[in-house]
Design an enzyme around this catalytic site. Structure first.
Site, short mmCIF file in Angstrom:
data_model
loop_
_atom_site.label_atom_id
_atom_site.label_comp_id
_atom_site.label_asym_id
_atom_site.label_seq_id
_atom_site.Cartn_x
_atom_site.Cartn_y
_atom_site.Cartn_z
CE LYS A 134 -121.89 -102.97 -44.19
NZ LYS A 134 -122.92 -102.97 -43.14
CG ASP A 164 -125.20 -103.31 -46.02
OD1 ASP A 164 -124.12 -103.66 -46.51
OD2 ASP A 164 -125.31 -102.92 -44.84
CB CYS A 173 -124.92 -99.39 -44.26
SG CYS A 173 -125.08 -100.38 -42.74
CG ASP A 178 -125.39 -105.59 -41.84
OD1 ASP A 178 -124.32 -105.09 -41.43
OD2 ASP A 178 -126.46 -105.51 -41.20
CG HIS A 225 -125.06 -108.71 -38.16
ND1 HIS A 225 -124.01 -107.85 -37.93
CD2 HIS A 225 -126.08 -107.93 -38.60
CE1 HIS A 225 -124.39 -106.61 -38.22
NE2 HIS A 225 -125.63 -106.62 -38.64
CG HIS A 241 -130.35 -107.14 -39.44
ND1 HIS A 241 -130.34 -106.67 -38.14
CD2 HIS A 241 -129.24 -106.63 -40.03
CE1 HIS A 241 -129.28 -105.89 -37.97
NE2 HIS A 241 -128.59 -105.85 -39.09
C1 VGL Z 1 -128.04 -101.44 -41.61
C2 VGL Z 1 -129.09 -101.26 -39.59
C3 VGL Z 1 -128.46 -102.37 -39.13
C4 VGL Z 1 -127.82 -100.90 -42.98
C5 VGL Z 1 -127.39 -102.57 -41.16
O1 VGL Z 1 -127.45 -101.66 -43.89
O2 VGL Z 1 -128.03 -99.67 -43.17
N1 VGL Z 1 -128.87 -100.79 -40.82
N2 VGL Z 1 -127.60 -103.04 -39.92
ZN ZN Z 2 -126.77 -104.92 -39.32
#
Ligand code: VGL
Ligand code: ZN
Length: 205
Positions: free
Chosen positions: A106, A8, A151, A46, A48, A81
């Site tokens: 993901k 990420d 993550c 990430d 979404h 995010h």
């Molecule tokens: C993450 C919070 C929400 C991460 C992803 O990449 O650690 N943290 N979504």
């Molecule tokens: Zn996230």
């Protein structure tokens, strides 16, 4: 074969992003250096939908940082995010993208979060990363990226459960510390689950 897994490293997690990880930008140079000597490189993203249930904006009476129940699982409420297709969801521009062999996305299902690059938080669905690594002959992995206690941690714990000997490159990880000690607790949890923790070299000694 030994794979480097970059977790990420996306614009929204860098300083000034909506879910900024302190010093998150400092992992980019580490990633670029590690990629030069990696056999195989995977990056997770990430990814979404705009209505993802982990976003405080999608819940009533839930503030950012609160814990709440999302489809039967305890969930931290995050700011919006890494929305699919936005600039914030793109991998950091300064990453050497040419060295990345495979990308795993993901967190695409609105009613469950996915911290790990292998499974969602309920272990209900696999992302395909395990199958992919096996198909290309990866047997060992090194993990780094953002954020240490979300993550990175959950990816490492899943990798160990899947029996990959796993290293964590701490120099290339940064965390959020929403609660004090979250980062240290995550490092301890990864170590006691069997990860080899590679500490940054301390140039001050
Ligand atoms: C993450 C919070 C929400 C991460 C992803 O990449 O650690 N943290 N979504
Ligand atoms: Zn996230």
């Amino acid at each position: 074969m030994h794979a480097l897994i970059l977790i990420d490293i996306q614009n929204d997690f860098l300083p000034n992003g909506p879910l900024a990880v302190p010093e998150g930008d400092q992992v980019i140079a580490v990633a670029n250096q590690e990629m030069q000597r990696a056999d195989y490189v995977v990056a997770t993203q990430d990814w979404h939908p705009a209505n993802h249930g982990s976003f405080a904006s999608q819940q009533q009476d839930v503030e950012i940082g609160d814990q709440f129940q999302l489809d039967g699982l305890t969930q931290v409420a995050w700011p919006d995010h890494c929305i699919q297709g936005t600039r914030g969801a793109e991998l950091a521009a300064d990453l050497n993208l040419d060295r990345i062999d495979h990308i795993v996305q993901k967190g695409t299902c609105p009613n469950i979060d996915s911290y790990s690059g292998f499974y969602d938080n309920g272990q209900r669905q696999a992302t395909g990363l395990d199958d992919h690594l096996r198909s290309v002959g990866v047997r060992h992995i090194s993990v780094m990226g953002l954020a240490t206690e979300y993550c990175v941690k959950f990816s490492v714990l899943d990798a160990l459960r899947l029996e990959y000997p796993t290293r964590v490159l701490l120099d290339g990880c940064r965390g959020i510390n929403l609660f004090p000690n979250d980062i240290d607790d995550a490092i301890a949890a990864m170590r006691s689950a069997g990860a080899e923790i590679i500490e940054p070299y301390d140039f001050s000694i």
